[in-house]
Write a protein that holds these residues in place. Structure first.
Motif, mmCIF file in Angstrom:
data_model
loop_
_atom_site.group_PDB
_atom_site.id
_atom_site.type_symbol
_atom_site.label_atom_id
_atom_site.label_comp_id
_atom_site.label_asym_id
_atom_site.label_seq_id
_atom_site.Cartn_x
_atom_site.Cartn_y
_atom_site.Cartn_z
ATOM 1 N N LEU A 177 -8.745 15.941 9.800
ATOM 2 C CA LEU A 177 -7.994 15.201 8.801
ATOM 3 C C LEU A 177 -8.309 13.717 8.924
ATOM 4 C CD1 LEU A 177 -4.496 16.886 9.323
ATOM 5 C CD2 LEU A 177 -6.393 17.695 7.897
ATOM 6 N N VAL A 204 -1.514 10.299 9.002
ATOM 7 C CA VAL A 204 -2.383 11.399 9.397
ATOM 8 C C VAL A 204 -1.852 12.120 10.636
ATOM 9 C CG1 VAL A 204 -3.969 10.097 10.896
ATOM 10 C CG2 VAL A 204 -4.817 12.050 9.578
ATOM 11 N N VAL A 253 -6.089 12.240 3.208
ATOM 12 C CA VAL A 253 -4.982 13.181 3.419
ATOM 13 C C VAL A 253 -3.688 12.562 2.896
ATOM 14 C CG1 VAL A 253 -3.736 14.543 5.136
ATOM 15 C CG2 VAL A 253 -6.188 14.178 5.375
ATOM 16 N N GLY A 289 -3.543 16.256 1.606
ATOM 17 C CA GLY A 289 -2.561 16.862 2.504
ATOM 18 C C GLY A 289 -2.147 18.250 2.050
ATOM 19 N N LEU A 308 -9.368 21.980 11.401
ATOM 20 C CA LEU A 308 -9.278 20.984 10.347
ATOM 21 C C LEU A 308 -9.484 19.605 10.950
ATOM 22 C CD1 LEU A 308 -6.125 22.218 8.388
ATOM 23 C CD2 LEU A 308 -8.517 22.632 7.813
ATOM 24 N N ARG A 366 -7.617 9.917 7.318
ATOM 25 C CA ARG A 366 -6.884 8.999 6.426
ATOM 26 C C ARG A 366 -6.351 7.834 7.238
ATOM 27 N NH1 ARG A 366 -3.978 8.831 1.386
ATOM 28 N NH2 ARG A 366 -3.411 6.625 1.208
ATOM 29 N N VAL A 426 -11.294 17.198 5.758
ATOM 30 C CA VAL A 426 -10.496 16.803 4.594
ATOM 31 C C VAL A 426 -10.326 15.292 4.628
ATOM 32 C CG1 VAL A 426 -8.366 17.119 3.285
ATOM 33 C CG2 VAL A 426 -9.252 19.004 4.693
ATOM 34 N N ALA A 475 0.802 14.473 9.424
ATOM 35 C CA ALA A 475 0.138 15.633 8.821
ATOM 36 C C ALA A 475 -0.309 16.602 9.898
ATOM 37 C CB ALA A 475 -1.054 15.170 7.982
ATOM 38 N N GLN A 476 -0.885 16.083 10.953
ATOM 39 C CA GLN A 476 -1.315 16.924 12.070
ATOM 40 C C GLN A 476 -0.136 17.676 12.681
ATOM 41 O OE1 GLN A 476 -2.423 14.758 15.651
ATOM 42 N NE2 GLN A 476 -4.103 16.191 16.066
ATOM 43 N N ALA A 528 -6.865 14.715 14.071
ATOM 44 C CA ALA A 528 -6.439 13.649 13.168
ATOM 45 C C ALA A 528 -7.238 12.383 13.442
ATOM 46 C CB ALA A 528 -4.953 13.374 13.344
ATOM 47 N N ALA A 537 -5.003 20.615 2.670
ATOM 48 C CA ALA A 537 -5.063 20.928 4.098
ATOM 49 C C ALA A 537 -3.993 21.943 4.483
ATOM 50 C CB ALA A 537 -4.896 19.656 4.918
#
Length: 263
Positions: free
Chosen positions: A61, A88, A40, A45, A59, A63, A37, A91-92, A106, A48
């Motif tokens: 990710l 990022v 993100v 995001g 995944l 960004r 992705v 997000a992780q 990430a 994801a």
């Protein structure tokens, strides 16, 4: 050979495995898939998030940059206390807390010539949610080169578009946009519900392509005017002289989705 589902995973995904056409076999396909992705943020995001809770096994990710407070109206994996830090990694963390059964990598970088090859070759499918056409073109070219399917999703204000690109089967991004639009990523307003709507549809496209569930947007461009709740599907033009995908051998069978993880 596909990895089996643990008792916890069988419990976690029980309701979605009840869907006709998905079942335990489709869930195992999801577990054995790595999804890349890019971008993100509000779009990537959220996409994801729905891949994570659906059980995509890994995944990646991607960004760069730090979270800004103005991002918080749409970047639902973030929290206010993370402002000024690399988004990022938050997000992780958020996705891991939602689903500890999956692997999340990430990458705190923007897509570039230096990293795109390694990123795409690790993945089974890519979701293009980047904020500019430079990153989008890099991902498109790499997916064509290594024959990886890509879900292409983009928005501008209250409008959005979505398609699924399978090299050798469908038009690529260069076919769709041979000339790049004059586009300022800071020049339009963003409503979180708009990016969230598109993100959900993008995640669903990926899930359909991975499992064979339903009918993905192969060779079709879905356009959305969310201010008017107007949706339209248009057949995409496949340019035989496309500088990115024109030299690929075109398969003779129809545009039918097959589970990508079993290839």
């Amino acid at each position: 050979m596909l990895l089996s589902l643990s008792p916890t995973e069988l419990e976690r995904y029980r309701r979605q495995m009840m869907l006709p056409g998905l079942g335990e076999a489709g869930q195992r396909q999801l577990k054995n898939t790595t999804a890349l992705v890019t971008g993100v943020g509000g779009l990537g995001g959220t996409a994801a998030l729905y891949l994570a809770v659906a059980g995509v096994g890994k995944l990646i990710l991607v960004r760069g940059g730090n979270l800004q407070r103005e991002d918080l109206n749409r970047q639902i994996l973030m929290t206010d206390d993370w402002v000024g830090k690399p988004r990022v990694f938050k997000a992780q963390e958020t996705l891991h807390n939602l689903n500890p059964d999956i692997e999340i990598e990430a990458v705190c970088e923007y897509v570039s010539d230096n990293n795109i090859g390694v990123l795409v070759q690790q993945a089974d499918i890519a979701l293009d949610c980047a904020f500019d056409f430079k990153e989008r073109d890099l991902l498109n070219s790499a997916c064509v080169r290594w024959q990886k399917p890509m879900v292409e999703a983009a928005m501008n204000s209250m409008e959005a578009y979505l398609t699924t690109i399978v090299p050798g089967h469908t038009p690529c991004l260069t076919c769709l946009f041979p000339e790049k639009p004059d586009w300022d990523r800071w020049g339009f307003g963003v409503l979180g519900a708009v990016s969230g709507t598109l993100a959900c549809l993008a995640a669903l496209e990926a899930i359909k392509l991975i499992t064979g569930l339903g009918e993905p947007l192969l060779g079709q461009l879905l356009t959305m005017d969310l201010a008017r709740a107007e949706f339209a599907k248009r057949r995409s033009y496949h340019d035989p002289n496309c500088p990115t995908c024109g030299q690929m051998t075109q398969v003779a069978d129809s545009l039918t989705a097959t589970p990508i993880s079993s290839c």
